[in-house]
Design a protein around this motif. Structure first.
Motif, PDB file in Angstrom:
ATOM      1  N   GLU A 215      42.927  20.526  36.669  1.00  0.00           N
ATOM      2  CA  GLU A 215      44.099  20.794  37.505  1.00  0.00           C
ATOM      3  C   GLU A 215      45.298  21.232  36.660  1.00  0.00           C
ATOM      4  O   GLU A 215      46.064  22.126  37.044  1.00  0.00           O
ATOM      5  CB  GLU A 215      44.457  19.542  38.315  1.00  0.00           C
ATOM      6  CG  GLU A 215      43.471  19.190  39.409  1.00  0.00           C
ATOM      7  CD  GLU A 215      42.200  18.529  38.917  1.00  0.00           C
ATOM      8  OE1 GLU A 215      41.241  18.413  39.686  1.00  0.00           O
ATOM      9  OE2 GLU A 215      42.153  18.118  37.727  1.00  0.00           O
ATOM     10  N   ILE A 216      45.458  20.609  35.491  1.00  0.00           N
ATOM     11  CA  ILE A 216      46.569  20.961  34.601  1.00  0.00           C
ATOM     12  C   ILE A 216      46.420  22.390  34.106  1.00  0.00           C
ATOM     13  O   ILE A 216      47.383  23.172  34.094  1.00  0.00           O
ATOM     14  CB  ILE A 216      46.629  19.973  33.414  1.00  0.00           C
ATOM     15  CG1 ILE A 216      47.044  18.582  33.910  1.00  0.00           C
ATOM     16  CG2 ILE A 216      47.592  20.468  32.342  1.00  0.00           C
ATOM     17  CD1 ILE A 216      46.860  17.483  32.887  1.00  0.00           C
ATOM     18  N   TYR A 217      45.214  22.767  33.730  1.00  0.00           N
ATOM     19  CA  TYR A 217      44.986  24.128  33.229  1.00  0.00           C
ATOM     20  C   TYR A 217      45.051  25.164  34.351  1.00  0.00           C
ATOM     21  O   TYR A 217      45.455  26.306  34.116  1.00  0.00           O
ATOM     22  CB  TYR A 217      43.650  24.199  32.506  1.00  0.00           C
ATOM     23  CG  TYR A 217      43.615  23.421  31.201  1.00  0.00           C
ATOM     24  CD1 TYR A 217      44.794  23.037  30.563  1.00  0.00           C
ATOM     25  CD2 TYR A 217      42.416  23.060  30.594  1.00  0.00           C
ATOM     26  CE1 TYR A 217      44.783  22.325  29.374  1.00  0.00           C
ATOM     27  CE2 TYR A 217      42.385  22.356  29.406  1.00  0.00           C
ATOM     28  CZ  TYR A 217      43.565  21.987  28.798  1.00  0.00           C
ATOM     29  OH  TYR A 217      43.545  21.282  27.608  1.00  0.00           O
ATOM     30  N   ARG A 218      44.694  24.763  35.562  1.00  0.00           N
ATOM     31  CA  ARG A 218      44.837  25.697  36.694  1.00  0.00           C
ATOM     32  C   ARG A 218      46.324  25.968  36.955  1.00  0.00           C
ATOM     33  O   ARG A 218      46.718  27.115  37.214  1.00  0.00           O
ATOM     34  CB  ARG A 218      44.176  25.126  37.957  1.00  0.00           C
ATOM     35  CG  ARG A 218      44.133  26.130  39.121  1.00  0.00           C
ATOM     36  CD  ARG A 218      43.298  25.617  40.270  1.00  0.00           C
ATOM     37  NE  ARG A 218      41.975  25.225  39.855  1.00  0.00           N
ATOM     38  CZ  ARG A 218      41.002  26.084  39.525  1.00  0.00           C
ATOM     39  NH1 ARG A 218      41.229  27.382  39.584  1.00  0.00           N
ATOM     40  NH2 ARG A 218      39.822  25.645  39.145  1.00  0.00           N
ATOM     41  N   ALA A 219      47.129  24.914  36.888  1.00  0.00           N
ATOM     42  CA  ALA A 219      48.577  25.087  37.068  1.00  0.00           C
ATOM     43  C   ALA A 219      49.158  25.947  35.946  1.00  0.00           C
ATOM     44  O   ALA A 219      50.076  26.737  36.162  1.00  0.00           O
ATOM     45  CB  ALA A 219      49.261  23.719  37.101  1.00  0.00           C
ATOM     46  N   THR A 220      48.599  25.810  34.725  1.00  0.00           N
ATOM     47  CA  THR A 220      49.040  26.624  33.599  1.00  0.00           C
ATOM     48  C   THR A 220      48.720  28.092  33.841  1.00  0.00           C
ATOM     49  O   THR A 220      49.555  28.973  33.587  1.00  0.00           O
ATOM     50  CB  THR A 220      48.355  26.148  32.297  1.00  0.00           C
ATOM     51  OG1 THR A 220      48.678  24.770  32.068  1.00  0.00           O
ATOM     52  CG2 THR A 220      48.816  26.977  31.108  1.00  0.00           C
ATOM     53  N   LYS A 222      48.404  29.531  36.673  1.00  0.00           N
ATOM     54  CA  LYS A 222      49.274  30.017  37.742  1.00  0.00           C
ATOM     55  C   LYS A 222      50.657  30.356  37.200  1.00  0.00           C
ATOM     56  O   LYS A 222      51.276  31.352  37.600  1.00  0.00           O
ATOM     57  CB  LYS A 222      49.375  28.956  38.848  1.00  0.00           C
ATOM     58  CG  LYS A 222      50.139  29.425  40.082  1.00  0.00           C
ATOM     59  CD  LYS A 222      50.116  28.368  41.177  1.00  0.00           C
ATOM     60  CE  LYS A 222      50.882  28.855  42.412  1.00  0.00           C
ATOM     61  NZ  LYS A 222      50.875  27.823  43.498  1.00  0.00           N
ATOM     62  N   ALA A 223      51.149  29.527  36.278  1.00  0.00           N
ATOM     63  CA  ALA A 223      52.480  29.744  35.709  1.00  0.00           C
ATOM     64  C   ALA A 223      52.484  30.867  34.672  1.00  0.00           C
ATOM     65  O   ALA A 223      53.472  31.586  34.528  1.00  0.00           O
ATOM     66  CB  ALA A 223      52.998  28.456  35.085  1.00  0.00           C
ATOM     67  N   PHE A 224      51.345  31.021  33.955  1.00  0.00           N
ATOM     68  CA  PHE A 224      51.239  32.039  32.900  1.00  0.00           C
ATOM     69  C   PHE A 224      49.948  32.841  33.102  1.00  0.00           C
ATOM     70  O   PHE A 224      49.003  32.718  32.307  1.00  0.00           O
ATOM     71  CB  PHE A 224      51.228  31.372  31.523  1.00  0.00           C
ATOM     72  CG  PHE A 224      52.414  30.493  31.241  1.00  0.00           C
ATOM     73  CD1 PHE A 224      53.587  31.025  30.745  1.00  0.00           C
ATOM     74  CD2 PHE A 224      52.346  29.121  31.494  1.00  0.00           C
ATOM     75  CE1 PHE A 224      54.681  30.214  30.480  1.00  0.00           C
ATOM     76  CE2 PHE A 224      53.435  28.298  31.225  1.00  0.00           C
ATOM     77  CZ  PHE A 224      54.613  28.849  30.724  1.00  0.00           C
ATOM     78  N   PRO A 225      49.864  33.643  34.162  1.00  0.00           N
ATOM     79  CA  PRO A 225      48.605  34.317  34.514  1.00  0.00           C
ATOM     80  C   PRO A 225      48.053  35.253  33.444  1.00  0.00           C
ATOM     81  O   PRO A 225      46.841  35.480  33.387  1.00  0.00           O
ATOM     82  CB  PRO A 225      48.972  35.097  35.783  1.00  0.00           C
ATOM     83  CG  PRO A 225      50.461  35.241  35.745  1.00  0.00           C
ATOM     84  CD  PRO A 225      50.959  34.007  35.076  1.00  0.00           C
ATOM     85  N   LYS A 226      48.902  35.793  32.579  1.00  0.00           N
ATOM     86  CA  LYS A 226      48.433  36.752  31.574  1.00  0.00           C
ATOM     87  C   LYS A 226      48.222  36.121  30.197  1.00  0.00           C
ATOM     88  O   LYS A 226      47.877  36.814  29.243  1.00  0.00           O
ATOM     89  CB  LYS A 226      49.431  37.904  31.451  1.00  0.00           C
ATOM     90  CG  LYS A 226      49.543  38.755  32.712  1.00  0.00           C
ATOM     91  CD  LYS A 226      50.513  39.908  32.513  1.00  0.00           C
ATOM     92  CE  LYS A 226      50.597  40.765  33.773  1.00  0.00           C
ATOM     93  NZ  LYS A 226      51.549  41.916  33.592  1.00  0.00           N
ATOM     94  N   ARG A 227      48.418  34.797  30.107  1.00  0.00           N
ATOM     95  CA  ARG A 227      48.375  34.175  28.789  1.00  0.00           C
ATOM     96  C   ARG A 227      47.232  33.183  28.606  1.00  0.00           C
ATOM     97  O   ARG A 227      47.180  32.477  27.594  1.00  0.00           O
ATOM     98  CB  ARG A 227      49.722  33.503  28.491  1.00  0.00           C
ATOM     99  CG  ARG A 227      50.877  34.506  28.497  1.00  0.00           C
ATOM    100  CD  ARG A 227      52.078  33.951  27.813  1.00  0.00           C
ATOM    101  NE  ARG A 227      51.803  33.604  26.415  1.00  0.00           N
ATOM    102  CZ  ARG A 227      52.636  32.903  25.655  1.00  0.00           C
ATOM    103  NH1 ARG A 227      53.794  32.475  26.162  1.00  0.00           N
ATOM    104  NH2 ARG A 227      52.339  32.626  24.404  1.00  0.00           N
ATOM    105  N   VAL A 228      46.322  33.119  29.570  1.00  0.00           N
ATOM    106  CA  VAL A 228      45.156  32.243  29.455  1.00  0.00           C
ATOM    107  C   VAL A 228      43.915  33.106  29.310  1.00  0.00           C
ATOM    108  O   VAL A 228      43.544  33.844  30.214  1.00  0.00           O
ATOM    109  CB  VAL A 228      45.032  31.303  30.668  1.00  0.00           C
ATOM    110  CG1 VAL A 228      43.768  30.451  30.547  1.00  0.00           C
ATOM    111  CG2 VAL A 228      46.264  30.401  30.776  1.00  0.00           C
TER     112      VAL A 228
END
Length: 290
Positions: A215-220, A222-228
């Motif tokens: 869940e934490i990485y999904r939120a990440t 969402k907040a940084f869609p081009k950086r994961v």
């Protein structure tokens, strides 16, 4: 490993029972330059520097104390190239360290009656992290208290992990302390800090299925869609890949499986994949020799 339970308990107590010196005046020395700082109420210091050359540089912390001789401790600062690249952000407990964080009673026993030599990792894990860290900055973000830093640092060294920065919890009651609870809020804040420190980098995020990492990485994302670049979740809870919480993430059992997936995503070279696979053979030979 043969240390008595009483000695291990005393060692753990010394780690966990800390007497912070509020407003301590400390001098940091980086590349010959001196920076006078004042600690916060929890005895913590923060210094932001710009323009340092790429590489690893020695840092000295000098504390004269209230009496007695000058005390000096050393560490290092790691400066990554300011260019687009891939970095690794990883959890620790149950991700690379066998903890059993889901069972709080067993976890407390391990913390109180364990030591660095008793801590175990998973097959292929150190080798994979060495290959990734050879070309990428490595940062561990964990909910473990900062008091356990010496034990974790020794564990990583003993198991052959590469050196990486560690962001750990500052548990306490003072201003700026981290709560024992609110893991998701805490981790998201630390992840944002790491992303800000490494602009231009895309991240491989590694966690486990035991708590809230998916869940934490999904939120990440969402907040940084081009950086994961990739999300890897170590399956430590008999979870099913079909569960909604793992959508778009790789749920894996073995770090060999994770290495293959990274190779297919062109985030790990074929030569590096071969070395990770060979590490299990080397480990078996070492155990046989012992």
């Amino acid at each position: 490993k043969k240390e008595s339970r009483w000695r291990r308990l005393k060692r753990s107590y010394r780690l966990l029972e800390s007497d912070e010196i509020a407003k301590a005046k400390v001098e940091l020395v980086v590349l010959g330059k001196r920076y006078p700082l004042v600690a916060d109420d929890e005895g913590l210091l923060r210094l932001e520097l710009k323009g340092l050359p790429v590489g690893r540089h020695r840092v000295e912390a000098r504390y004269p104390g209230h009496e007695g001789p000058l005390r000096v401790m050393s560490g290092e600062v790691v400066v990554a190239p300011a260019k687009p690249g891939v970095a690794v952000l990883s959890d620790i407990d149950d991700t690379v360290l066998k903890t059993g964080v889901g069972n709080k009673l067993k976890l407390i026993k391990k913390v109180l009656f364990g030591n660095a030599r008793m801590l175990q990792s998973y097959p292929y894990t150190p080798a994979l992290y060495r290959e990734l860290a050879a070309k990428a900055p490595l940062v561990f973000v964990s909910g473990s208290p900062i008091n356990l830093y010496p034990r974790l640092k020794t564990f990583f060294a003993l198991r052959g992990f590469p050196r990486g920065a560690m962001r750990l919890k500052n548990l306490g009651s003072g201003k700026g302390s981290d709560s024992l609870f609110g893991q998701k809020k805490y981790k998201l804040a630390k992840i944002r800090e790491v992303f800000a420190l490494l602009p231009g980098y895309r991240f491989i995020l590694v966690g486990d299925s035991g708590e809230k990492d998916p869940e934490i990485y999904r939120a990440t994302e969402k907040a940084f869609p081009k950086r994961v670049a990739k999300v890897l979740i170590h399956n430590v809870s008999e979870a099913k890949a079909s569960e909604a919480r793992f959508r778009g993430q790789l749920l894996f059992r073995s770090y060999r499986e994770a290495a293959v997936a990274l190779n297919k995503a062109k985030l790990l070279s074929p030569a590096a994949l071969s070395r990770v696979r060979a590490s299990a053979v080397a480990t078996k030979k070492t155990k046989a020799a012992k």
